[in-house]
Design a protein around this motif. Structure first.
Motif, mmCIF file in Angstrom:
data_model
loop_
_atom_site.group_PDB
_atom_site.id
_atom_site.type_symbol
_atom_site.label_atom_id
_atom_site.label_comp_id
_atom_site.label_asym_id
_atom_site.label_seq_id
_atom_site.Cartn_x
_atom_site.Cartn_y
_atom_site.Cartn_z
ATOM 1 N N LYS A 249 0.842 -1.211 0.000
ATOM 2 C CA LYS A 249 0.000 0.000 0.000
ATOM 3 C C LYS A 249 0.873 1.256 0.000
ATOM 4 N N ALA A 250 1.968 1.221 0.792
ATOM 5 C CA ALA A 250 2.852 2.389 0.869
ATOM 6 C C ALA A 250 3.470 2.661 -0.499
ATOM 7 N N LEU A 251 3.868 1.609 -1.188
ATOM 8 C CA LEU A 251 4.478 1.775 -2.510
ATOM 9 C C LEU A 251 3.466 2.355 -3.498
ATOM 10 N N ARG A 252 2.215 1.890 -3.401
ATOM 11 C CA ARG A 252 1.179 2.375 -4.344
ATOM 12 C C ARG A 252 0.940 3.881 -4.210
ATOM 13 N N TYR A 256 0.669 8.570 -6.894
ATOM 14 C CA TYR A 256 0.036 9.896 -6.879
ATOM 15 C C TYR A 256 1.056 11.032 -6.870
ATOM 16 N N PHE A 257 2.359 10.683 -6.887
ATOM 17 C CA PHE A 257 3.386 11.725 -6.972
ATOM 18 C C PHE A 257 3.393 12.297 -8.389
ATOM 19 N N PRO A 258 3.723 13.593 -8.526
ATOM 20 C CA PRO A 258 3.868 14.139 -9.879
ATOM 21 C C PRO A 258 4.949 13.342 -10.628
ATOM 22 N N PRO A 259 4.715 12.988 -11.893
ATOM 23 C CA PRO A 259 5.676 12.161 -12.645
ATOM 24 C C PRO A 259 7.090 12.728 -12.623
ATOM 25 N N GLN A 260 7.196 14.060 -12.683
ATOM 26 C CA GLN A 260 8.538 14.667 -12.700
ATOM 27 C C GLN A 260 9.283 14.367 -11.392
ATOM 28 N N TYR A 283 8.850 2.114 5.680
ATOM 29 C CA TYR A 283 9.016 1.273 4.495
ATOM 30 C C TYR A 283 10.055 1.939 3.604
ATOM 31 N N VAL A 284 11.094 1.186 3.259
ATOM 32 C CA VAL A 284 12.169 1.734 2.427
ATOM 33 C C VAL A 284 12.037 1.170 1.013
ATOM 34 N N PHE A 285 12.097 2.072 0.041
ATOM 35 C CA PHE A 285 11.978 1.647 -1.354
ATOM 36 C C PHE A 285 13.221 2.065 -2.125
ATOM 37 N N THR A 286 13.680 1.182 -2.972
ATOM 38 C CA THR A 286 14.821 1.501 -3.834
ATOM 39 C C THR A 286 14.293 2.144 -5.116
ATOM 40 N N ALA A 287 15.212 2.678 -5.879
ATOM 41 C CA ALA A 287 14.825 3.261 -7.172
ATOM 42 C C ALA A 287 14.182 2.192 -8.051
ATOM 43 N N ASP A 288 14.664 0.957 -7.920
ATOM 44 C CA ASP A 288 14.083 -0.138 -8.719
ATOM 45 C C ASP A 288 12.622 -0.384 -8.335
ATOM 46 N N ASP A 289 12.344 -0.289 -7.030
ATOM 47 C CA ASP A 289 10.948 -0.448 -6.585
ATOM 48 C C ASP A 289 10.059 0.586 -7.264
ATOM 49 N N LEU A 290 10.539 1.847 -7.266
ATOM 50 C CA LEU A 290 9.753 2.942 -7.855
ATOM 51 C C LEU A 290 9.649 2.782 -9.369
ATOM 52 N N LEU A 291 10.727 2.304 -9.960
ATOM 53 C CA LEU A 291 10.729 2.089 -11.412
ATOM 54 C C LEU A 291 9.723 0.991 -11.762
ATOM 55 N N GLY A 292 9.726 -0.057 -10.966
ATOM 56 C CA GLY A 292 8.769 -1.166 -11.186
ATOM 57 C C GLY A 292 7.344 -0.662 -11.107
ATOM 58 N N LEU A 293 7.091 0.208 -10.146
ATOM 59 C CA LEU A 293 5.741 0.788 -9.973
ATOM 60 C C LEU A 293 5.380 1.605 -11.201
ATOM 61 N N ASP A 294 6.369 2.382 -11.650
ATOM 62 C CA ASP A 294 6.161 3.259 -12.803
ATOM 63 C C ASP A 294 5.740 2.452 -14.027
ATOM 64 N N GLY A 296 4.834 -0.771 -14.067
ATOM 65 C CA GLY A 296 3.647 -1.612 -13.767
ATOM 66 C C GLY A 296 2.351 -0.839 -13.858
ATOM 67 N N GLU A 297 2.376 0.438 -13.458
ATOM 68 C CA GLU A 297 1.156 1.220 -13.442
ATOM 69 C C GLU A 297 0.951 1.980 -14.751
ATOM 70 N N GLY A 298 1.963 1.893 -15.642
ATOM 71 C CA GLY A 298 1.841 2.540 -16.937
ATOM 72 C C GLY A 298 1.873 4.057 -16.886
ATOM 73 N N ASN A 299 2.532 4.621 -15.872
ATOM 74 C CA ASN A 299 2.627 6.088 -15.781
ATOM 75 C C ASN A 299 3.682 6.613 -16.727
#
Ligand SMILES: [Zn+2]
Length: 299
Positions: A249-252, A256-260, A283-294, A296-299
């Motif tokens: 949930k924290a990663l999701r 809602y962050f601005p793409p930039q 909860y600690v997230f790596t850049a890879d976690d955020l990239l995966g979200l990006d 995965g969510e098609g942003n």
């Protein structure tokens, strides 16, 4: 996340005045102490949150719609220095909450001033399976929470109710936290209501009683003069501080962050930490976690 360590908190049910009043009471000190430690709450923040959490679990039971997962959320937005206060409870006794400015200090520990009375109390009820929110809102009358909740019940729900709430802080932590709601039935006479009001006025502060006595004895002490009978303890509901946050949930939330901004965080390639306001979980997230979200969510 599941939080171990709270066991004595509970909600109890009773009657007073030979059946003229319904009584619901809750002891929530262990849950509040857990929240205090995890979210680093100042004494006045703990006092406000304790009153709000207790109100939420009492309301969940009072506004019982026979739905085991009924969820009640209380939002106090009074414009005071403590910021907004949110408290959530389910009818089966799971509570959690947070304060906008948890470290705000006030040596007088004045909850009314800290919360403020320049805004609204919002109560949101949701029931499964649809979890469609039912929202009602009243103006705050004092910011001290007990009067505000009584005002809400009288105006929005047409339930004449007395609400007592108390929190006692000691230098070592939360010494007591709990509350009682007393609801008059339509057949209750003005004389019986007057006797109840006198019993409440004559009683010692609830926070002091709860520092010495378990909740059933504290309620019996307050309502003894008008005759109090607790329902069988098998009707007690254990209360625990329970947060529904998770790493997923924290990663999701980063969706809602601005793409930039999200892109910059990924380019910097450093770890990002998200802290849950309700339970302090990190909860600690790596850049890879955020990239995966990006991706995965098609942003
Ligand atoms: Zn949490």
């Amino acid at each position: 996340m599941a939080i171990p360590g709270n066991g004595g908190d509970r909600l109890i049910l009773g009657m007073a005045g030979g059946g003229d009043f319904r009584v619901i009471a809750a002891q929530t000190a262990e849950s509040l102490e857990l929240a205090r430690l995890r979210c680093d709450l100042s004494p006045v923040a703990a006092a406000a949150l304790g009153r709000a959490l207790t109100s939420a679990v009492l309301l969940a039971r009072l506004l019982d719609k026979q739905v085991p997962e009924q969820h009640v959320s209380l939002r106090l937005e009074g414009g005071g220095p403590i910021g907004g206060v949110i408290a959530e409870a389910t009818i089966d006794g799971r509570i959690r909450g947070c304060v906008g400015n948890p470290q705000y200090e006030d040596t007088a520990c004045d909850v009314g001033l800290a919360v403020g009375s320049g805004g609204n109390l919002t109560v949101i009820r949701k029931s499964p399976p649809l979890m469609k929110p039912y929202t009602s809102q009243v103006r705050l009358v004092s910011g001290e929470i007990a009067k505000d909740v009584a005002h809400y019940l009288a105006t929005s729900e047409q339930i004449p109710t007395a609400v007592l709430l108390g929190v006692l802080n000691r230098p070592t932590g939360v010494a007591s936290c709990g509350g009682i709601v007393i609801q008059a039935f339509p057949h209750t006479t003005p004389a019986e209501i007057e006797a109840m009001e006198k019993a409440i006025l004559d009683a010692p502060p609830l926070s002091s009683l709860l520092a010495e006595l378990p909740i059933h004895d504290a309620v019996a002490r307050v309502l003894g003069p008008v005759g109090y009978k607790q329902l069988d303890p098998s009707f007690d509901i254990p209360i625990s501080y329970h947060c529904t946050c998770s790493r997923e949930k924290a990663l999701r939330m980063y969706r809602y962050f601005p793409p930039q901004e999200l892109g910059e965080m990924i380019r910097e390639a450093s770890d990002t930490e998200a802290v849950c306001h309700f339970c302090g979980a990190k909860y600690v997230f790596t850049a890879d976690d955020l990239l995966g979200l990006d991706v995965g969510e098609g942003n």
